[in-house]
Design an enzyme around this catalytic site. Sequence first.
Site, PDB file in Angstrom:
ATOM      1  N   ARG A 126       0.799  -1.231   0.000  1.00  0.00           N
ATOM      2  CA  ARG A 126       0.000   0.000   0.000  1.00  0.00           C
ATOM      3  C   ARG A 126       0.827   1.273   0.000  1.00  0.00           C
ATOM      4  NH1 ARG A 126      -2.496  -3.282   3.666  1.00  0.00           N
ATOM      5  NH2 ARG A 126      -4.025  -4.585   2.606  1.00  0.00           N
ATOM      6  N   GLY A 187      -1.224 -10.884   9.544  1.00  0.00           N
ATOM      7  CA  GLY A 187      -1.136 -12.307   9.837  1.00  0.00           C
ATOM      8  C   GLY A 187      -2.052 -12.791  10.932  1.00  0.00           C
ATOM      9  N   ALA A 188      -2.985 -11.944  11.404  1.00  0.00           N
ATOM     10  CA  ALA A 188      -3.853 -12.357  12.511  1.00  0.00           C
ATOM     11  C   ALA A 188      -4.650 -13.608  12.163  1.00  0.00           C
ATOM     12  CB  ALA A 188      -4.796 -11.219  12.903  1.00  0.00           C
ATOM     13  N   THR A 244      -3.012  -7.385  14.773  1.00  0.00           N
ATOM     14  CA  THR A 244      -1.958  -6.839  13.918  1.00  0.00           C
ATOM     15  C   THR A 244      -2.276  -5.420  13.447  1.00  0.00           C
ATOM     16  OG1 THR A 244      -3.003  -8.040  12.096  1.00  0.00           O
ATOM     17  CG2 THR A 244      -1.066  -9.039  13.107  1.00  0.00           C
ATOM     18  N   ASP A 309     -14.258 -10.123  13.213  1.00  0.00           N
ATOM     19  CA  ASP A 309     -13.185  -9.605  12.355  1.00  0.00           C
ATOM     20  C   ASP A 309     -13.348  -8.110  12.096  1.00  0.00           C
ATOM     21  OD1 ASP A 309     -10.950  -9.483  10.754  1.00  0.00           O
ATOM     22  OD2 ASP A 309     -11.810 -10.569   9.062  1.00  0.00           O
ATOM     23  N   ASN A 396     -13.505  -1.147   4.447  1.00  0.00           N
ATOM     24  CA  ASN A 396     -12.261  -1.894   4.567  1.00  0.00           C
ATOM     25  C   ASN A 396     -11.084  -0.963   4.309  1.00  0.00           C
ATOM     26  OD1 ASN A 396     -10.201  -4.208   4.064  1.00  0.00           O
ATOM     27  ND2 ASN A 396     -12.051  -5.271   4.724  1.00  0.00           N
ATOM     28  N   CYS A 620      -5.060 -24.698   0.086  1.00  0.00           N
ATOM     29  CA  CYS A 620      -5.109 -24.218  -1.298  1.00  0.00           C
ATOM     30  C   CYS A 620      -6.267 -23.278  -1.595  1.00  0.00           C
ATOM     31  CB  CYS A 620      -5.198 -25.404  -2.266  1.00  0.00           C
ATOM     32  SG  CYS A 620      -4.065 -26.756  -1.923  1.00  0.00           S
ATOM     33  N   MET A 661       4.042 -19.518  -5.592  1.00  0.00           N
ATOM     34  CA  MET A 661       3.566 -20.867  -5.300  1.00  0.00           C
ATOM     35  C   MET A 661       4.681 -21.632  -4.586  1.00  0.00           C
ATOM     36  SD  MET A 661       1.288 -23.143  -5.246  1.00  0.00           S
ATOM     37  CE  MET A 661       1.626 -24.743  -4.521  1.00  0.00           C
TER      38      MET A 661
END
Length: 694
Positions: A126, A187-188, A244, A309, A396, A620, A661
Site C-alpha cells: 500500500r 497475519g492475525a 496486527t 473480524d 475496509n 489451497c 507458489m
Amino acid sequence: MNSAVRMAAIAVLSLAAACGTQKSGGEASTPDWKRATAYYYTGTKITAENAAQLGVAWEFNDFVVRGRTHRGVESTPIVVDGTMYFTGPWSVVYALDAKTGAQKWQYDPQVDGQFARRTCCDAVNRGVDVADGVVYVATLDGYLAAVDAATGKELWKTDTITDRTRSYAITGAPRISGRNVVIGNGGAEMGVRGYASAFDRKTGKLAWRFFIVPGAGPDEHPEVTEARKTWSPDSRWDLGGGGTVWDSIVYDPDTNIVYLGTGNGMPHPLWSRSPGGGDNLYLSSIVAVNADTGRKVWHYQTTPQDSWDYTATQNMVLADIEFGGKPRKVIMQAPKNGFFYVLDRVTGELLSAEKFTTVTWAERVDLKTGRPVITAQSDYSKETKLVWPSEAGGHNWPPMAYSEKTGLVYIPVLQAPMTFQMYDQPYKPYTGIQGSIASFPAFGAFGKGGADSEDAFPGQPKPRFDAVLTAWNPKTGKIAWTSSELPFWSGGVMATASGLVMQGSADGYLTVYEGVTGKVLHRINVGTGIMAAPMSYEIDGEQYVAVNAGFGGALNVAYPPGAVAAERENLERLIVFKIGGKAPELPPLREEIAFTDAPAQYRGDAEAVARGGALYGAYCGRCHGGRDGMGGYPNLWKMAPETHDAFNAIVLEGVFADAGMAGFADVLSEADARDLHAFLAEPAEAPSERSGLH
C-alpha cells in the site's frame, strides 16, 4: 533548529508529499500533513465545469509480474519535487517523472516468493513514505528498507519480524513519525501476535516496539500488563492473539503522537479465544503512543470482545473542526464495524459514534461509557447467526477522504452481511485458523427458500452484496448523500479543493462526483478494476490525477459480480489524467480456459478424494478458490496434462516459488500430495455449488 523542531518539520514535509507539491490554494491554515491523512488535494484547475474533459496524459504498465498471476495494485502515489513514487505487487518501488511518466529508477527488494503463502490477501503493497531525500518501504517478507530518493539505491534494510516460524507478512505502508519510522504487520488470520515497531530513520536501528496483545511469556512493557487484565488466563496464547497493525498508521507532529489502528483477534470468536470473556485489549482499537518512546498516551477500543473480524485498521483522518460549538483537534475513522467515530485526538475523548451503514451486531454506542450496546443477534456461540456488517466490514482498507471544502467525509461503503458459526481449528502453518465459518448468504441457500426469500432470515435485513459511496457529515453524524450501487469492493476516494470527489471501482470506472450533491459529473472507463485511492498534483500549471489500477487482494480468489477482471485481462497499471487527455486504452478481453479431464493415473478412490478435499480447503482454497469460480489465480481443475505430470514438483518442491507458489513439503507428505491431486482429478458430474466467496 533544534532536533525536535527539525524532526517535526521533516514529518510535515513527508506528509505534504502525499498531497503533491502544489500550493495551498487559499486554504493555507491547514498543514499539509493533515491533508495527507484526509486524501484532500488543493488543486483547483479540474472543476465541475471541465471534469468531463479528463483524459489520459500518460500511463505506466511496466510492473514486475512474477509468473502468470496478476495482482492487486493498492498504493496511492506520492509526488515530491516532480518525481512520483509508488509501489506495486511484491513490494517493488517505482520512481517516475510525474510530468512525462518516464521511469527514473526501480527498487526491487527481491521478496522471497514463498511468503505469498503467509498472507491472507495477496502479495500487495500500500505504498511508501518519503522525507528528506529518502523513500521508506516495507516488504512482504517483513523487512523495512530506506532507499535514496534520487537514485533508488538501498541505504539500509532491517528485519521487523520477531518470529519467522509464524506467518507474519507486511502489506501496509510505513509512516514517518518524528525521528522514527513506524511499521506494523499482518497475519492475525494465520496465528500471529500483533505489534508495531519504530526504527530510527537514519540508521534503521530499533527504537521501540509496542505489542498489541499479551503473549504466553513475560509482559514486555506496562501496556501489555494493562491489557492482560482484559483477557482470560486460559486464553489461546498458542494461536497468537492477533491484533496486527496491518494498515493505517498516522502521525501528528504537533503532539508527537503516532496513532496505531489495530486488528482482529485470533481466533475470531471471543468464546474460543478468551473463554473467560473480557474486552481483549488492544484488539480493534485506536492506540495513541508517544512517537519517541512508544509509551501509550490513550486508547479507544471500537469493538470490545470482537468476534466478527471488525478491525480498526481502516484509514484515520486528522482534522481540526468545530464540534459542539468548540474547535476540536479530532481523529476520525470508519472501521469495519459500521460506526463512524470522531474522537479528540489529544485526549481520546469520544465525541461521536453513529452507524454509517447497516449494523446489527450492536444497537448503538453509549457516548457516556464509550461502549457499544451489543445485541443478542451477534452471539453465534451456540447457533449460526446472520450479522451485519460482514467480515469485510462496512468499510475496509480502501481509504475514505475528508474535504475541507464541503466538510464531508466520503466513505467507500461495503453493504453485505455474513452468516457466522463456530468452527474449532487447531494450529496449522500457512493456513487460516479463524475458529469460525463466515459466509456471504447472497451466494448460498440459507434458511427456508434460500437467501432471497422473505423468510430466510426472519426479522433481519435482507442480505445484499454491493457497495456505495457515502458522503458523511461528521458534525451531525448523518448521511448527506449516497451514490448508486457499485460492484462489491470498489476503490478508495480523494477530494479536491474545487469541491470534487473521485473514486475508482471494481467495474473499471473512475467516477467524478460533485462533492456537495453527489451528482455524477463524469465516468471514465479504464477497463481495469480500481481499488487504490486516486491522488492529484500540479506541475507547470497543469493539474493531474493519478490512480493505480489492478484488482486483487482478498478478492483475487473469486471476482465478485460486476468486476471487470472477470471480463478483461487484469493488468497492473498506473494511469494519469489531465484536462484534454486522450481516451484510455482498454485491456484485451480475457480468454477462457476450458476444463480438461485429468489423466486417469492421478485419480483416486473416494477416501483419497475426501482426504484431498480437506487438504485443499486447508492449504489451497484461499487462493485457488472453487472449481467454478473465476479469480486471479490458476484454476487447478483446468490444469493441462503436463501440469498434472509436474504436480509434485510444483506442490512439494516449489519450482514456482518465486512466483508465489511455495513448496509445501514441510507440511505435506507425498501421500498428502497424491490425495490432493486425486481430489483435483476427480471427474465432475455437475457444476459445483461452491462459489469461492466464503
